[in-house]
Enzyme design. Structure first.
Site, PDB file in Angstrom:
ATOM      1  N   PRO A  90       1.015  -1.243  -0.051  1.00 53.99           N
ATOM      2  CA  PRO A  90       0.060   0.016   0.031  1.00 53.99           C
ATOM      3  C   PRO A  90       0.813   1.163   0.172  1.00 53.99           C
ATOM      4  O   PRO A  90       0.220   2.327  -0.218  1.00 53.99           O
ATOM      5  CB  PRO A  90      -0.913   0.002   1.272  1.00 53.99           C
ATOM      6  N   GLU A 117       1.189  -9.825   6.820  1.00 57.83           N
ATOM      7  CA  GLU A 117       2.273  -9.046   7.630  1.00 57.83           C
ATOM      8  C   GLU A 117       2.869  -8.013   6.810  1.00 57.83           C
ATOM      9  O   GLU A 117       2.702  -8.007   5.645  1.00 57.83           O
ATOM     10  CB  GLU A 117       3.195 -10.065   8.265  1.00 57.83           C
ATOM     11  N   ARG A 154      -4.389  -7.387 -20.771  1.00 53.01           N
ATOM     12  CA  ARG A 154      -5.185  -6.853 -21.866  1.00 53.01           C
ATOM     13  C   ARG A 154      -4.595  -6.008 -22.940  1.00 53.01           C
ATOM     14  O   ARG A 154      -4.993  -6.036 -24.075  1.00 53.01           O
ATOM     15  CB  ARG A 154      -6.389  -5.605 -21.322  1.00 53.01           C
ATOM     16  N   ASP A 169     -12.128   1.908 -25.008  1.00 51.98           N
ATOM     17  CA  ASP A 169     -12.368   1.596 -23.720  1.00 51.98           C
ATOM     18  C   ASP A 169     -12.278   2.824 -22.868  1.00 51.98           C
ATOM     19  O   ASP A 169     -11.293   3.703 -22.890  1.00 51.98           O
ATOM     20  CB  ASP A 169     -12.104   0.351 -22.937  1.00 51.98           C
TER      21      ASP A 169
HETATM   22  C1  4GS Z   1      -1.968  -3.661  -1.009  1.00 53.84           C
HETATM   23  C2  4GS Z   1      -2.616  -2.745  -1.506  1.00 53.84           C
HETATM   24  C3  4GS Z   1      -2.354  -4.048   0.472  1.00 53.84           C
HETATM   25  C4  4GS Z   1      -0.829  -4.514   3.204  1.00 53.84           C
HETATM   26  C5  4GS Z   1      -1.019  -6.787   2.362  1.00 53.84           C
HETATM   27  C6  4GS Z   1      -0.709  -5.291   4.709  1.00 53.84           C
HETATM   28  C7  4GS Z   1      -1.162  -7.571   3.999  1.00 53.84           C
HETATM   29  C8  4GS Z   1      -1.499  -5.382   2.494  1.00 53.84           C
HETATM   30  N1  4GS Z   1      -1.203  -4.339  -1.765  1.00 53.84           N
HETATM   31  N2  4GS Z   1      -2.148  -2.755  -2.695  1.00 53.84           N
HETATM   32  N3  4GS Z   1      -0.332  -6.517   4.755  1.00 53.84           N
HETATM   33  N4  4GS Z   1      -3.385  -1.866  -1.033  1.00 53.84           N
HETATM   34  N5  4GS Z   1      -1.515  -5.123   1.008  1.00 53.84           N
HETATM   35  O1  4GS Z   1      -3.222  -3.496   1.065  1.00 53.84           O
HETATM   36  O2  4GS Z   1      -1.277  -3.657  -2.895  1.00 53.84           O
END
Ligand code: 4GS
Length: 247
Positions: A90, A117, A154, A169
């Site tokens: 994230p 984790e 795609r 698209d």
């Molecule tokens: C994401 C996301 C995500 C982060 C996986 C906490 C488990 C988690 N991965 N984009 N540990 N948003 N990963 O939330 O790619």
């Protein structure tokens, strides 16, 4: 294209056998392989994670299984490479249409998915880029990897048939898609816009461009920022703004 995935939950990738991606694999346009990096643990309990140095909640994926799993992917590869390695996180750059098109230019991609984790920071030395699906926390990177793989594949030649052609698209030209209709021309009193049944292809193209511009202007004005407009687009957008002011 060859795609490798590193994950503790290989069965989560069952959707990749369906539909357009599944067909691309069957035809040989795409080779797809998931490696369970738990198979590369060297400790007797097959643990993949451990407590963070310095304390704190949660566990971290250890560097060793991930390093050895990447080594195994390289060993199995003709060019002894894992290709372009993407870590799902994230904190990575938020994935969009342009990333999908860019990833489609690699002949080999490897996606690294954590579950539950975080990662030992040293895993990142194996990685070419970190990508995020969006601003929310998933239970694992697997769904993110599948979305990115789907959007990327795609763009490969011979993956989409004429039925699902990539051009036209939403996002393809930086605009949202115009409304579309199929038969019947009158469904429960809801009529198809007359221009679409007129047979005038120039008028139809202009109507579609205007509808795309209007929808994008109303719903996603951010997509229009920094966009290079043609003269026709400028004029249509001016008309749209005037019409909206009057209406
Ligand atoms: C994401 C996301 C995500 C982060 C996986 C906490 C488990 C988690 N991965 N984009 N540990 N948003 N990963 O939330 O790619």
């Amino acid at each position: 294209m060859k795609i490798d995935v590193l994950s503790l939950f290989p069965n989560m990738f069952a959707p990749m056998q369906e539909s357009i991606i599944g067909k691309a694999i069957d035809r040989g346009s795409l080779s797809f392989s998931v490696t369970d990096f738990r198979d590369y643990t060297t400790n007797k309990h097959n643990n993949v994670d451990d407590y963070p140095f310095g304390g704190g909640a949660g566990m971290l994926l250890m560097a060793q299984p991930m390093f050895d799993a990447i080594e195994a992917i390289k060993e199995n590869d003709d060019k002894k490479s894992a290709g372009h390695v993407v870590l799902l996180d994230p904190a990575g750059k938020k994935f969009d249409h342009t990333d999908a098109e860019r990833l489609a230019s690699y002949d080999h991609l490897t996606f690294v998915c954590g579950h539950y984790e975080g990662y030992d920071e040293r895993i990142k030395t194996l990685v070419d880029e970190e990508l995020s699906l969006g601003d929310y926390v998933l239970t694992g990177g697997e769904l993110g990897a599948m979305v990115m793989i789907d959007a990327t594949v795609r763009f490969l030649p011979d993956v989409l048939g004429n039925r699902e052609s990539a051009t036209g698209d939403s996002f393809q030209d930086g605009l949202l898609e115009y409304p579309q209709y199929t038969r019947p021309a009158d469904f429960r009193g809801m009529k198809v816009p007359e221009v679409l049944t007129s047979g005038n292809h120039q008028k139809i193209a202009e109507w579609r461009l205007k509808e795309s511009l209007k929808k994008t202007y109303l719903r996603r004005p951010d997509l229009l920022e920094g966009r290079q407009f043609t003269k026709e687009e400028r004029d249509l957008l001016d008309d749209i703004k005037t019409e909206l002011d009057e209406g």
